[in-house]
Design a protein around this motif. Structure first.
Motif, PDB file in Angstrom:
ATOM      1  N   THR A 179    -113.929 -27.995 -28.532  1.00 59.20           N
ATOM      2  CA  THR A 179    -114.029 -26.903 -29.393  1.00 59.20           C
ATOM      3  C   THR A 179    -114.024 -27.220 -31.109  1.00 59.20           C
ATOM      4  OG1 THR A 179    -113.325 -25.403 -27.876  1.00 59.20           O
ATOM      5  CG2 THR A 179    -113.725 -24.306 -29.986  1.00 59.20           C
ATOM      6  N   GLU A 180    -115.306 -26.995 -31.749  1.00 64.63           N
ATOM      7  CA  GLU A 180    -115.410 -27.263 -33.077  1.00 64.63           C
ATOM      8  C   GLU A 180    -115.426 -25.984 -34.056  1.00 64.63           C
ATOM      9  OE1 GLU A 180    -114.886 -30.171 -34.508  1.00 64.63           O
ATOM     10  OE2 GLU A 180    -115.398 -31.087 -32.596  1.00 64.63           O
ATOM     11  N   LYS A 181    -114.366 -26.033 -34.994  1.00 64.45           N
ATOM     12  CA  LYS A 181    -114.389 -24.666 -35.871  1.00 64.45           C
ATOM     13  C   LYS A 181    -115.483 -24.947 -37.035  1.00 64.45           C
ATOM     14  CE  LYS A 181    -109.895 -22.905 -34.969  1.00 64.45           C
ATOM     15  NZ  LYS A 181    -108.784 -24.002 -34.718  1.00 64.45           N
ATOM     16  N   ILE A 182    -116.118 -24.077 -37.029  1.00 62.85           N
ATOM     17  CA  ILE A 182    -117.220 -24.267 -38.200  1.00 62.85           C
ATOM     18  C   ILE A 182    -117.405 -23.113 -38.953  1.00 62.85           C
ATOM     19  CG2 ILE A 182    -119.448 -25.307 -38.752  1.00 62.85           C
ATOM     20  CD1 ILE A 182    -119.426 -26.163 -35.850  1.00 62.85           C
ATOM     21  N   ARG A 183    -117.115 -23.024 -40.234  1.00 63.55           N
ATOM     22  CA  ARG A 183    -117.079 -21.754 -41.003  1.00 63.55           C
ATOM     23  C   ARG A 183    -116.952 -20.483 -40.161  1.00 63.55           C
ATOM     24  NH1 ARG A 183    -120.786 -21.935 -45.359  1.00 63.55           N
ATOM     25  NH2 ARG A 183    -121.570 -24.101 -45.922  1.00 63.55           N
ATOM     26  N   GLY A 184    -115.622 -20.550 -39.929  1.00 66.02           N
ATOM     27  CA  GLY A 184    -115.024 -19.453 -39.295  1.00 66.02           C
ATOM     28  C   GLY A 184    -115.353 -19.347 -37.684  1.00 66.02           C
ATOM     29  N   GLY A 185    -116.318 -19.869 -37.489  1.00 64.74           N
ATOM     30  CA  GLY A 185    -116.655 -19.740 -35.721  1.00 64.74           C
ATOM     31  C   GLY A 185    -116.151 -20.990 -34.857  1.00 64.74           C
ATOM     32  N   GLU A 186    -115.836 -20.488 -33.657  1.00 65.59           N
ATOM     33  CA  GLU A 186    -115.662 -21.615 -32.721  1.00 65.59           C
ATOM     34  C   GLU A 186    -116.600 -21.917 -31.649  1.00 65.59           C
ATOM     35  OE1 GLU A 186    -111.858 -21.211 -30.932  1.00 65.59           O
ATOM     36  OE2 GLU A 186    -110.725 -21.063 -32.901  1.00 65.59           O
ATOM     37  N   TYR A 187    -117.082 -23.284 -31.603  1.00 66.49           N
ATOM     38  CA  TYR A 187    -118.105 -23.536 -30.773  1.00 66.49           C
ATOM     39  C   TYR A 187    -117.788 -24.918 -29.521  1.00 66.49           C
ATOM     40  CZ  TYR A 187    -120.256 -20.952 -34.908  1.00 66.49           C
ATOM     41  OH  TYR A 187    -120.388 -20.392 -35.704  1.00 66.49           O
ATOM     42  N   LYS A 188    -117.728 -24.376 -28.497  1.00 68.79           N
ATOM     43  CA  LYS A 188    -117.619 -25.630 -27.554  1.00 68.79           C
ATOM     44  C   LYS A 188    -118.809 -26.429 -27.505  1.00 68.79           C
ATOM     45  CE  LYS A 188    -115.732 -25.997 -22.733  1.00 68.79           C
ATOM     46  NZ  LYS A 188    -115.901 -25.098 -21.401  1.00 68.79           N
ATOM     47  N   ARG A 232    -120.966 -32.427 -35.681  1.00 62.10           N
ATOM     48  CA  ARG A 232    -119.596 -33.160 -36.470  1.00 62.10           C
ATOM     49  C   ARG A 232    -119.718 -34.622 -36.537  1.00 62.10           C
ATOM     50  NH1 ARG A 232    -113.759 -33.469 -33.245  1.00 62.10           N
ATOM     51  NH2 ARG A 232    -112.742 -35.076 -34.694  1.00 62.10           N
ATOM     52  N   ARG A 265    -120.508 -34.079 -40.572  1.00 65.87           N
ATOM     53  CA  ARG A 265    -119.217 -33.653 -41.100  1.00 65.87           C
ATOM     54  C   ARG A 265    -117.929 -34.714 -41.135  1.00 65.87           C
ATOM     55  NH1 ARG A 265    -120.516 -29.572 -37.906  1.00 65.87           N
ATOM     56  NH2 ARG A 265    -118.883 -29.511 -36.484  1.00 65.87           N
TER      57      ARG A 265
END
Ligand SMILES: Nc1nc2c(c(=O)[nH]1)N[C@H]1C(S)=C(S)[C@@H](COP(=O)(O)O)O[C@H]1N2
Ligand SMILES: [Mo]
Length: 373
Positions: A156-165, A230, A234
């Motif tokens: 799970t990646e946190k990107i700009r306040g969101g979480e994305y699997k 990522r 990133r």
């Protein structure tokens, strides 16, 4: 392809290997550990440099990286899908890939996070099937410019306040993916790929840092624009400054091709009392022209290149005989120069000093060695 040319190539590799082992291991030698030496830990393998006597790195010595852990992929149920900007999407079982042309290639795999004399590197004999014909068979749409490789591991990646699997993914520009030696690899050193190293199938990208060698492949997608996940946009982004007059211009680039590098791997005391230094040098595929050694900050002196590489992407070995060394503390560095005249940078070279992220650390290591009387 078991034709006579691949057999010849294998014999050439075997020959180079025999020659090099002899230069690297001498009768009655005694290994002297560098001051930064750590005992080999089989739980966390990495190149044990002072044991560099085999040109091909045994699988037990090869480091492993798994950003989202190490998935076990069921090879029998596994399929590789090819989708996106193709006119005929593909789906391949492991058997189907193995029935396709087989290519063997020796290449050095280095993690871009490897330090100057670090162990996150190995040189192996990879076998797989070339990617190019598969992509072409799927009917490349002329709009396709980017090839994205997705893997089974996910997080799970946190990107700009969101979480994305997301699944692990890396991409190559189409032109680079179509490079002749990019393989869908399923064997390493004559054995099926181990789970830790990406079974059933991983990408082999000679001349590129390890991050591009996607393990546990499941899906390849053709895109009409750059992929910036990522591990492209990133992490694995190098921030490097370039002095322009009074200003520094900052460049952010995604880690890609390998940088020219070398390491002093071993120091052995010969029966004569001399010390033989040996090591490896590697690059993004440009031939190694020379390797030089500097002892105690003196002049750079040429090392002997032990043989040409079997492929441009495999490491080169070198040796240097240090005559009549004095007892006490010494510092030893090696630096490589390639056929384009590029020289491996010093630690204080602006190319390194203005690099603010740790990836791509190709400066030479200054290793300390203590000689007893
Ligand atoms: N699917 C997947 N592939 C991956 C990685 C990963 O975390 N997941 N790590 C990459 C990195 S950073 C490196 S250096 C190499 C390491 O390959 P190895 O573990 O076989 O030595 O795998 C690359 N391929
Ligand atoms: Mo890596």
């Amino acid at each position: 392809m078991q034709d006579s040319s691949s057999r010849r190539k294998f014999l050439a590799i075997a020959g180079a290997f025999a020659l090099q082992s002899k230069a690297f291991q001498t009768q009655g030698e005694q290994v002297i550990h560098f001051e930064d030496w750590k005992p080999f830990n089989p739980e966390k393998p990495g190149m044990p440099w002072d044991e560099l006597t085999s040109w091909i790195t045994p699988v037990e010595q090869l480091f492993a990286v798994g950003h989202y852990g190490y998935p076990q992929v069921d090879a029998a149920a596994w399929k590789l899908r090819i989708e996106g900007l193709v006119s005929r999407p593909g789906s391949f079982t492991l058997d189907a890939l193995k029935k396709r042309p087989r290519q063997e290639y020796v290449a050095t795999l280095e993690c871009s996070g490897n330090g100057p004399a670090g162990g996150l590197i190995g040189n192996a004999r990879w076998v797989g099937t070339p990617l190019t014909p598969i992509l072409k068979e799927c009917g490349l749409n002329p709009k396709a410019v980017e090839v994205v490789f997705f893997a089974a591991d996910e997080g799970t990646e946190k990107i700009r306040g969101g979480e994305y699997k997301q699944h692990f993914a890396r991409s190559l520009p189409l032109a680079d993916a179509l490079q002749q030696h990019v393989l869908l690899g399923y064997e390493m050193n004559g054995q099926p790929l181990t789970s830790k190293h990406g079974a059933p199938v991983r990408l082999i990208v000679p001349g590129w840092y390890g991050i591009a060698w996607v393990k546990w492949l499941t899906r390849i997608e053709l895109h009409d624009r750059k992929y910036l996940g990522r591990f492209m946009g990133r992490d694995y982004v190098t921030i490097r400054g370039e002095q322009r007059g009074n200003d520094v211009i900052w460049r952010e680039t995604s880690v890609g091709r390998m940088n020219l590098k070398s390491v002093v791997a071993r120091a052995v005391r010969l029966p004569s009392g001399d010390v033989r230094l040996s090591g490896a040098a590697w690059s993004d595929g440009v031939p190694i022209r020379s390797v030089e050694i500097r002892i105690d900050g003196g002049d750079w002196a040429p090392a002997r290149i032990e043989s040409k590489r079997a492929t441009p992407y495999a490491w080169t070995w070198w040796t240097f005989d240090w005559k009549g060394p004095k007892t006490g503390e010494h510092s030893i560095a090696s630096r490589a120069t390639d056929a384009h005249g590029r020289v491996q940078p010093a630690p204080d070279d602006p190319f390194i000093a203005l690099k603010k992220t740790y990836w791509e650390a190709n400066q030479y290591a200054v290793r300390k060695l203590k000689l007893d009387g």
